[in-house]
Design a protein around this motif. Structure first.
Motif, short mmCIF file in Angstrom:
data_model
loop_
_atom_site.label_atom_id
_atom_site.label_comp_id
_atom_site.label_asym_id
_atom_site.label_seq_id
_atom_site.Cartn_x
_atom_site.Cartn_y
_atom_site.Cartn_z
N LEU A 44 -33.58 33.49 89.48
CA LEU A 44 -34.67 32.89 90.25
C LEU A 44 -35.97 32.89 89.45
CD1 LEU A 44 -34.46 34.20 93.92
CD2 LEU A 44 -34.20 31.86 93.12
N GLN A 45 -36.67 31.76 89.50
CA GLN A 45 -37.97 31.65 88.85
C GLN A 45 -39.09 31.57 89.89
OE1 GLN A 45 -37.79 28.29 86.19
NE2 GLN A 45 -35.92 29.03 85.25
N GLU A 46 -38.76 31.02 91.06
CA GLU A 46 -39.76 30.87 92.12
C GLU A 46 -39.15 31.31 93.44
OE1 GLU A 46 -41.94 27.20 92.22
OE2 GLU A 46 -41.44 26.79 90.14
N LEU A 47 -39.90 32.16 94.16
CA LEU A 47 -39.44 32.66 95.44
C LEU A 47 -40.55 32.52 96.46
CD1 LEU A 47 -37.34 34.10 97.20
CD2 LEU A 47 -38.18 36.28 96.29
N TYR A 48 -40.24 31.81 97.56
CA TYR A 48 -41.18 31.58 98.64
C TYR A 48 -40.61 32.21 99.91
CZ TYR A 48 -42.91 28.19 95.30
OH TYR A 48 -43.39 27.60 94.16
N ILE A 49 -41.34 33.13 100.48
CA ILE A 49 -40.86 33.86 101.66
C ILE A 49 -41.78 33.55 102.83
CG2 ILE A 49 -40.39 36.13 102.64
CD1 ILE A 49 -39.89 37.09 99.73
N SER A 50 -41.18 33.08 103.94
CA SER A 50 -41.95 32.75 105.15
C SER A 50 -41.45 33.53 106.35
CB SER A 50 -41.84 31.25 105.45
OG SER A 50 -42.37 30.50 104.40
N THR A 51 -40.93 34.71 106.11
CA THR A 51 -40.46 35.58 107.20
C THR A 51 -40.57 37.02 106.73
OG1 THR A 51 -38.66 36.00 108.76
CG2 THR A 51 -38.02 35.55 106.49
N ASP A 52 -40.79 37.92 107.67
CA ASP A 52 -40.92 39.33 107.31
C ASP A 52 -39.55 39.88 106.94
OD1 ASP A 52 -41.82 41.88 106.89
OD2 ASP A 52 -42.45 42.23 108.96
N LEU A 53 -39.43 40.43 105.75
CA LEU A 53 -38.17 41.00 105.29
C LEU A 53 -37.93 42.40 105.82
CD1 LEU A 53 -38.26 39.99 101.50
CD2 LEU A 53 -37.24 38.75 103.42
N GLY A 54 -38.98 43.05 106.29
CA GLY A 54 -38.85 44.43 106.74
C GLY A 54 -38.79 45.37 105.54
N ARG A 55 -38.93 46.64 105.81
CA ARG A 55 -39.00 47.63 104.73
C ARG A 55 -37.76 47.59 103.83
NH1 ARG A 55 -42.85 50.88 103.80
NH2 ARG A 55 -42.62 52.77 102.61
N ASP A 56 -36.56 47.50 104.40
CA ASP A 56 -35.34 47.43 103.60
C ASP A 56 -35.31 46.17 102.76
OD1 ASP A 56 -34.48 49.84 104.63
OD2 ASP A 56 -33.18 48.92 106.15
N GLY A 57 -35.79 45.07 103.33
CA GLY A 57 -35.81 43.81 102.61
C GLY A 57 -36.73 43.85 101.41
N TYR A 58 -37.90 44.48 101.56
CA TYR A 58 -38.82 44.59 100.43
C TYR A 58 -38.27 45.53 99.36
CZ TYR A 58 -41.93 41.94 103.36
OH TYR A 58 -42.45 40.96 104.14
N GLU A 59 -37.51 46.52 99.77
CA GLU A 59 -36.85 47.39 98.81
C GLU A 59 -35.83 46.59 98.00
OE1 GLU A 59 -33.98 51.25 98.91
OE2 GLU A 59 -35.69 51.27 100.27
N SER A 60 -35.05 45.75 98.68
CA SER A 60 -34.09 44.88 97.98
C SER A 60 -34.80 43.89 97.07
CB SER A 60 -33.23 44.11 98.99
OG SER A 60 -32.38 44.99 99.68
N LEU A 61 -35.94 43.39 97.52
CA LEU A 61 -36.74 42.50 96.68
C LEU A 61 -37.16 43.22 95.40
CD1 LEU A 61 -38.22 39.83 96.19
CD2 LEU A 61 -40.09 40.70 97.60
N GLY A 62 -37.54 44.48 95.52
CA GLY A 62 -37.89 45.27 94.35
C GLY A 62 -36.72 45.40 93.38
N HIS A 63 -35.50 45.61 93.92
CA HIS A 63 -34.31 45.67 93.06
C HIS A 63 -34.11 44.35 92.33
CE1 HIS A 63 -32.84 49.56 94.30
NE2 HIS A 63 -32.94 49.22 95.57
N MET A 64 -34.27 43.25 93.05
CA MET A 64 -34.11 41.94 92.42
C MET A 64 -35.15 41.74 91.32
SD MET A 64 -35.14 38.52 92.12
CE MET A 64 -36.19 38.07 93.47
N LEU A 65 -36.39 42.12 91.58
CA LEU A 65 -37.43 41.96 90.56
C LEU A 65 -37.15 42.81 89.33
CD1 LEU A 65 -40.59 41.89 92.84
CD2 LEU A 65 -39.68 40.00 91.51
N ARG A 66 -36.57 43.99 89.51
CA ARG A 66 -36.22 44.83 88.36
C ARG A 66 -35.14 44.19 87.51
NH1 ARG A 66 -37.69 48.89 91.81
NH2 ARG A 66 -35.69 49.21 92.85
N ASN A 67 -34.21 43.48 88.17
CA ASN A 67 -33.09 42.87 87.46
C ASN A 67 -33.40 41.48 86.94
OD1 ASN A 67 -31.44 45.07 88.07
ND2 ASN A 67 -30.80 44.19 90.01
N ASN A 68 -34.48 40.89 87.38
CA ASN A 68 -34.77 39.49 87.12
C ASN A 68 -35.91 39.37 86.11
OD1 ASN A 68 -35.98 36.88 87.34
ND2 ASN A 68 -34.86 36.55 89.22
N ASP A 69 -35.63 38.82 84.95
CA ASP A 69 -36.66 38.60 83.94
C ASP A 69 -37.18 37.17 83.97
OD1 ASP A 69 -36.53 41.19 82.93
OD2 ASP A 69 -34.89 40.67 81.57
#
Length: 134
Positions: free
Chosen positions: A36-61
Motif C-alpha cells: 500500500l502506498q496510500e491509505l484513506y480511513i473514514s471510520t474509527d478502527l478502534g484501539r485494536d485496529g490502530y494497533e494493527s495499523l501500526g503493524h502494517m506500517l512497520r512491515n510496509n516500506d
C-alpha cells in the motif's frame, strides 16, 4: 487477500462489517500488506485496529500517504493513534492528514506530541478538529 496482494496500492476504508471475527480477519490480512502506498480511513478502527495499523506500517516500506478523514475520533482512539505513531519511525510516511475528525484539543495534543518519532513527515494537515481557529 489483503495481506498477499501486490497490486493494491491505494485503499479507502469507509466502514467495517459487523462482527468481531470479520474485523479480525480483515485486520490480520491488513497488517501483513507491504504494498500500500496510500491509505484513506473514514471510520474509527478502534484501539485494536490502530494497533494493527501500526503493524502494517512497520512491515510496509511503501506507504506515503495516510489520511484519516470525516469521522469522529474520540480520546481513546486518539490515544491509540498516538501510541502507534510514537512507537517507532515509519520512514516511508510523508503525508499525514487528520481532516474533520472532531479530535478536540486533548486528542490533537496527544497525536502531535507523538509525531516526534516521525521527523520524515513532509506534510501534516489538521483541519475540522474542533479546536479554536480550526
Amino acid at each position: 487477500f489483503l495481506g498477499r496482494t501486490s497490486h493494491l496500492v491505494e485503499l479507502h476504508i469507509k466502514y467495517f462489517p459487523a462482527g468481531k471475527d470479520k474485523m479480525n480477519a480483515f485486520m490480520d490480512g491488513f497488517k501483513h500488506n507491504t504494498w500500500l502506498q496510500e491509505l484513506y480511513i473514514s471510520t474509527d478502527l478502534g484501539r485494536d485496529g490502530y494497533e494493527s495499523l501500526g503493524h502494517m506500517l512497520r512491515n510496509n516500506d511503501a506507504l506515503v500517504n495516510l489520511c484519516l478523514h470525516e469521522f469522529d475520533i474520540d480520546l481513546e482512539s486518539a490515544r491509540g493513534i498516538a501510541a502507534m505513531l510514537s512507537s517507532e519511525q515509519y520512514k516511508s510516511l510523508k503525508h499525514l492528514f487528520f481532516v474533520q475528525n472532531d479530535l478536540g484539543i486533548e486528542g490533537l495534543t496527544d497525536i502531535i506530541t507523538s509525531l516526534r518519532k516521525q521527523p520524515q513527515l513532509e506534510e501534516l494537515k489538521l483541519c475540522g478538529n474542533n479546536v479554536d481557529g480550526d
